[in-house]
Design an enzyme around this catalytic site. Sequence first.
Site, PDB file in Angstrom:
ATOM      1  N   HIS A 128       0.875  -1.179   0.000  1.00  0.00           N
ATOM      2  CA  HIS A 128       0.000   0.000   0.000  1.00  0.00           C
ATOM      3  C   HIS A 128       0.912   1.230   0.000  1.00  0.00           C
ATOM      4  O   HIS A 128       1.065   1.906   1.018  1.00  0.00           O
ATOM      5  CB  HIS A 128      -0.921  -0.004   1.218  1.00  0.00           C
ATOM      6  CG  HIS A 128      -1.992  -1.060   1.181  1.00  0.00           C
ATOM      7  ND1 HIS A 128      -1.745  -2.393   1.436  1.00  0.00           N
ATOM      8  CD2 HIS A 128      -3.319  -0.983   0.900  1.00  0.00           C
ATOM      9  CE1 HIS A 128      -2.874  -3.086   1.318  1.00  0.00           C
ATOM     10  NE2 HIS A 128      -3.849  -2.257   1.000  1.00  0.00           N
ATOM     11  N   TRP A 139      -4.650   5.570  -0.536  1.00  0.00           N
ATOM     12  CA  TRP A 139      -6.061   5.827  -0.827  1.00  0.00           C
ATOM     13  C   TRP A 139      -6.308   7.264  -1.299  1.00  0.00           C
ATOM     14  O   TRP A 139      -7.452   7.646  -1.507  1.00  0.00           O
ATOM     15  CB  TRP A 139      -6.921   5.537   0.410  1.00  0.00           C
ATOM     16  CG  TRP A 139      -6.920   4.085   0.816  1.00  0.00           C
ATOM     17  CD1 TRP A 139      -7.843   3.143   0.441  1.00  0.00           C
ATOM     18  CD2 TRP A 139      -5.987   3.408   1.672  1.00  0.00           C
ATOM     19  NE1 TRP A 139      -7.510   1.929   1.001  1.00  0.00           N
ATOM     20  CE2 TRP A 139      -6.385   2.058   1.758  1.00  0.00           C
ATOM     21  CE3 TRP A 139      -4.827   3.806   2.353  1.00  0.00           C
ATOM     22  CZ2 TRP A 139      -5.692   1.101   2.508  1.00  0.00           C
ATOM     23  CZ3 TRP A 139      -4.129   2.859   3.102  1.00  0.00           C
ATOM     24  CH2 TRP A 139      -4.568   1.524   3.176  1.00  0.00           C
ATOM     25  N   GLU A 191      -6.015  -4.705  -6.543  1.00  0.00           N
ATOM     26  CA  GLU A 191      -7.397  -4.190  -6.671  1.00  0.00           C
ATOM     27  C   GLU A 191      -7.465  -3.136  -7.778  1.00  0.00           C
ATOM     28  O   GLU A 191      -8.142  -2.121  -7.659  1.00  0.00           O
ATOM     29  CB  GLU A 191      -7.904  -3.686  -5.306  1.00  0.00           C
ATOM     30  CG  GLU A 191      -7.877  -4.815  -4.275  1.00  0.00           C
ATOM     31  CD  GLU A 191      -8.362  -4.455  -2.868  1.00  0.00           C
ATOM     32  OE1 GLU A 191      -8.717  -3.298  -2.624  1.00  0.00           O
ATOM     33  OE2 GLU A 191      -8.377  -5.363  -2.016  1.00  0.00           O
ATOM     34  N   TRP A 196     -10.001   3.068  -5.763  1.00  0.00           N
ATOM     35  CA  TRP A 196      -9.784   3.628  -4.413  1.00  0.00           C
ATOM     36  C   TRP A 196      -8.299   3.745  -4.069  1.00  0.00           C
ATOM     37  O   TRP A 196      -7.961   4.210  -2.995  1.00  0.00           O
ATOM     38  CB  TRP A 196     -10.522   2.804  -3.358  1.00  0.00           C
ATOM     39  CG  TRP A 196     -10.405   1.319  -3.529  1.00  0.00           C
ATOM     40  CD1 TRP A 196      -9.399   0.525  -3.083  1.00  0.00           C
ATOM     41  CD2 TRP A 196     -11.350   0.452  -4.189  1.00  0.00           C
ATOM     42  NE1 TRP A 196      -9.631  -0.778  -3.426  1.00  0.00           N
ATOM     43  CE2 TRP A 196     -10.823  -0.862  -4.092  1.00  0.00           C
ATOM     44  CE3 TRP A 196     -12.574   0.645  -4.830  1.00  0.00           C
ATOM     45  CZ2 TRP A 196     -11.491  -1.968  -4.631  1.00  0.00           C
ATOM     46  CZ3 TRP A 196     -13.226  -0.454  -5.366  1.00  0.00           C
ATOM     47  CH2 TRP A 196     -12.689  -1.752  -5.264  1.00  0.00           C
ATOM     48  N   TYR A 261     -14.529  -9.333  -0.580  1.00  0.00           N
ATOM     49  CA  TYR A 261     -14.956  -9.342   0.825  1.00  0.00           C
ATOM     50  C   TYR A 261     -16.454  -9.524   0.927  1.00  0.00           C
ATOM     51  O   TYR A 261     -17.215  -8.935   0.136  1.00  0.00           O
ATOM     52  CB  TYR A 261     -14.528  -8.035   1.503  1.00  0.00           C
ATOM     53  CG  TYR A 261     -13.032  -8.033   1.757  1.00  0.00           C
ATOM     54  CD1 TYR A 261     -12.515  -8.653   2.886  1.00  0.00           C
ATOM     55  CD2 TYR A 261     -12.154  -7.487   0.833  1.00  0.00           C
ATOM     56  CE1 TYR A 261     -11.142  -8.706   3.107  1.00  0.00           C
ATOM     57  CE2 TYR A 261     -10.779  -7.535   1.043  1.00  0.00           C
ATOM     58  CZ  TYR A 261     -10.277  -8.146   2.185  1.00  0.00           C
ATOM     59  OH  TYR A 261      -8.926  -8.208   2.399  1.00  0.00           O
ATOM     60  N   GLU A 294      -7.220 -12.078  -1.555  1.00  0.00           N
ATOM     61  CA  GLU A 294      -7.658 -11.555  -0.248  1.00  0.00           C
ATOM     62  C   GLU A 294      -9.134 -11.871  -0.120  1.00  0.00           C
ATOM     63  O   GLU A 294      -9.894 -11.647  -1.069  1.00  0.00           O
ATOM     64  CB  GLU A 294      -7.589 -10.014  -0.187  1.00  0.00           C
ATOM     65  CG  GLU A 294      -6.255  -9.417   0.088  1.00  0.00           C
ATOM     66  CD  GLU A 294      -6.325  -7.872   0.141  1.00  0.00           C
ATOM     67  OE1 GLU A 294      -7.350  -7.311   0.593  1.00  0.00           O
ATOM     68  OE2 GLU A 294      -5.361  -7.243  -0.289  1.00  0.00           O
ATOM     69  N   TRP A 325      -7.684 -11.603   5.336  1.00  0.00           N
ATOM     70  CA  TRP A 325      -7.008 -10.353   5.690  1.00  0.00           C
ATOM     71  C   TRP A 325      -6.694 -10.332   7.182  1.00  0.00           C
ATOM     72  O   TRP A 325      -6.998 -11.270   7.924  1.00  0.00           O
ATOM     73  CB  TRP A 325      -7.819  -9.151   5.201  1.00  0.00           C
ATOM     74  CG  TRP A 325      -6.979  -7.907   5.107  1.00  0.00           C
ATOM     75  CD1 TRP A 325      -7.171  -6.740   5.785  1.00  0.00           C
ATOM     76  CD2 TRP A 325      -5.791  -7.740   4.317  1.00  0.00           C
ATOM     77  NE1 TRP A 325      -6.160  -5.851   5.449  1.00  0.00           N
ATOM     78  CE2 TRP A 325      -5.303  -6.447   4.564  1.00  0.00           C
ATOM     79  CE3 TRP A 325      -5.085  -8.569   3.436  1.00  0.00           C
ATOM     80  CZ2 TRP A 325      -4.147  -5.944   3.954  1.00  0.00           C
ATOM     81  CZ3 TRP A 325      -3.922  -8.075   2.832  1.00  0.00           C
ATOM     82  CH2 TRP A 325      -3.464  -6.778   3.093  1.00  0.00           C
ATOM     83  N   ARG A 326      -6.097  -9.262   7.648  1.00  0.00           N
ATOM     84  CA  ARG A 326      -5.441  -9.238   8.949  1.00  0.00           C
ATOM     85  C   ARG A 326      -6.397  -9.201  10.140  1.00  0.00           C
ATOM     86  O   ARG A 326      -7.527  -8.720  10.037  1.00  0.00           O
ATOM     87  CB  ARG A 326      -4.479  -8.052   9.016  1.00  0.00           C
ATOM     88  CG  ARG A 326      -5.150  -6.680   8.954  1.00  0.00           C
ATOM     89  CD  ARG A 326      -4.158  -5.588   8.557  1.00  0.00           C
ATOM     90  NE  ARG A 326      -4.698  -4.257   8.878  1.00  0.00           N
ATOM     91  CZ  ARG A 326      -4.319  -3.549   9.937  1.00  0.00           C
ATOM     92  NH1 ARG A 326      -3.430  -4.016  10.779  1.00  0.00           N
ATOM     93  NH2 ARG A 326      -4.833  -2.351  10.160  1.00  0.00           N
TER      94      ARG A 326
END
Length: 368
Positions: A128, A139, A191, A196, A261, A294, A325-326
């Site tokens: 990221h 982002w 992604e 985003w 997700y 993910e 994910w985390r």
Amino acid sequence: MNLKTLSATALMTLTALASCNEAPKSAASDPEATPQTAALLTNLTTLAARGTMVGHQDALAYGIGWYDEAGRCDFRDACGHYPALFGWEVGELELGGDHSLDSVYFNRIRDYMKQVYALGGVNTMSWHARNPLTGGDAWDVSSAEVVGSILPGGEKNAVYEQWLDRLADFFKSLKADDGTLIPVIFRPFHELTGSWFWWGRDLCTPEQYIALWRHTADGLRTRGVHNLLWAYSAAGYTSVGELEERYPGDAYVDIVGFDAYDMLTGDFSDDVRARTALLREFAAAHHKLPALTETGSEGLKNPAWFNEVLYPLLQGQGLSYVMFWRNAHDIAGHFYAAWPGHASAPDMTRLVERDDILTLDEIGSLYQ
Ligand code: BMA
């Protein structure tokens, strides 16, 4: 030709084939991939026919109610098995700092990755990256000029070259005790079909995205990094064309996937089924390995989610891995794998004990 000559010719042919087998051409996109990196891809391809490896982001770094405690792992402590795949995050390494945006020290990440490699597990890395033009975070989508600005000739190209220096140094520092470089599935600019992140669909042209990817891969390879498999991972899409549009090319990608997700809005299963079918078509056309890079359902509100919702989506799909994910240490309720005492621990245990869901103890030796 008598029988004797024929058998001699056959023997020579067999010998030639056997010596080919001894030194197979690396199937990895990087022609100079280290032997362990090339072996990892070959073995992952074989393994995908047997089952889907299960993974967890930052599994050894922290979890619910703990941070950097030796031997702790929410995933393992909840279900008795380590994941086969461990996700890590290098966001902010590019700035030259000592810890990630998720407050994990890069020195510790290196130790965890070393530990995973010693156990025979697989490491994957997301990035990221900060916004190099605005100074904002990944982002920050306030400008559509970012990708253009860091490519050669752009005003931030020098900044980006320094970022690549730092990434290269880190990847080259990932070594086992015997000096072997640790292979990593690197998954940058993920992604990409969403908008985003500053590298997202509405923020750059297909040509710019492809140039960014290739410049990054070439830049790391030129800097001597050859322990990476490259994972290209999308967000939403409804056609193979959307995956093709920004695909950096077979010489730059080893694994293809998507992130999805379950927001409990009722459309998750249909959506993942559709995206998986398209992904498999795309992967087959390019001879690449498909994965669910993910996934999860934040906070695991449905204690039967793993078997009721997720497993039917994985069964028989030939996906190399699925990664949760985390389990954040820094955001309440932001977790995706069960932890000891959580209501979904028995359900996650049932999932990972299925024959076609693979944990660390079931993947054999992937680096030879
Ligand atoms: C997101 C969230 C953030 C985190 C980021 C990078 O999905 O988990 O809290 O900073 O990933 O790991």
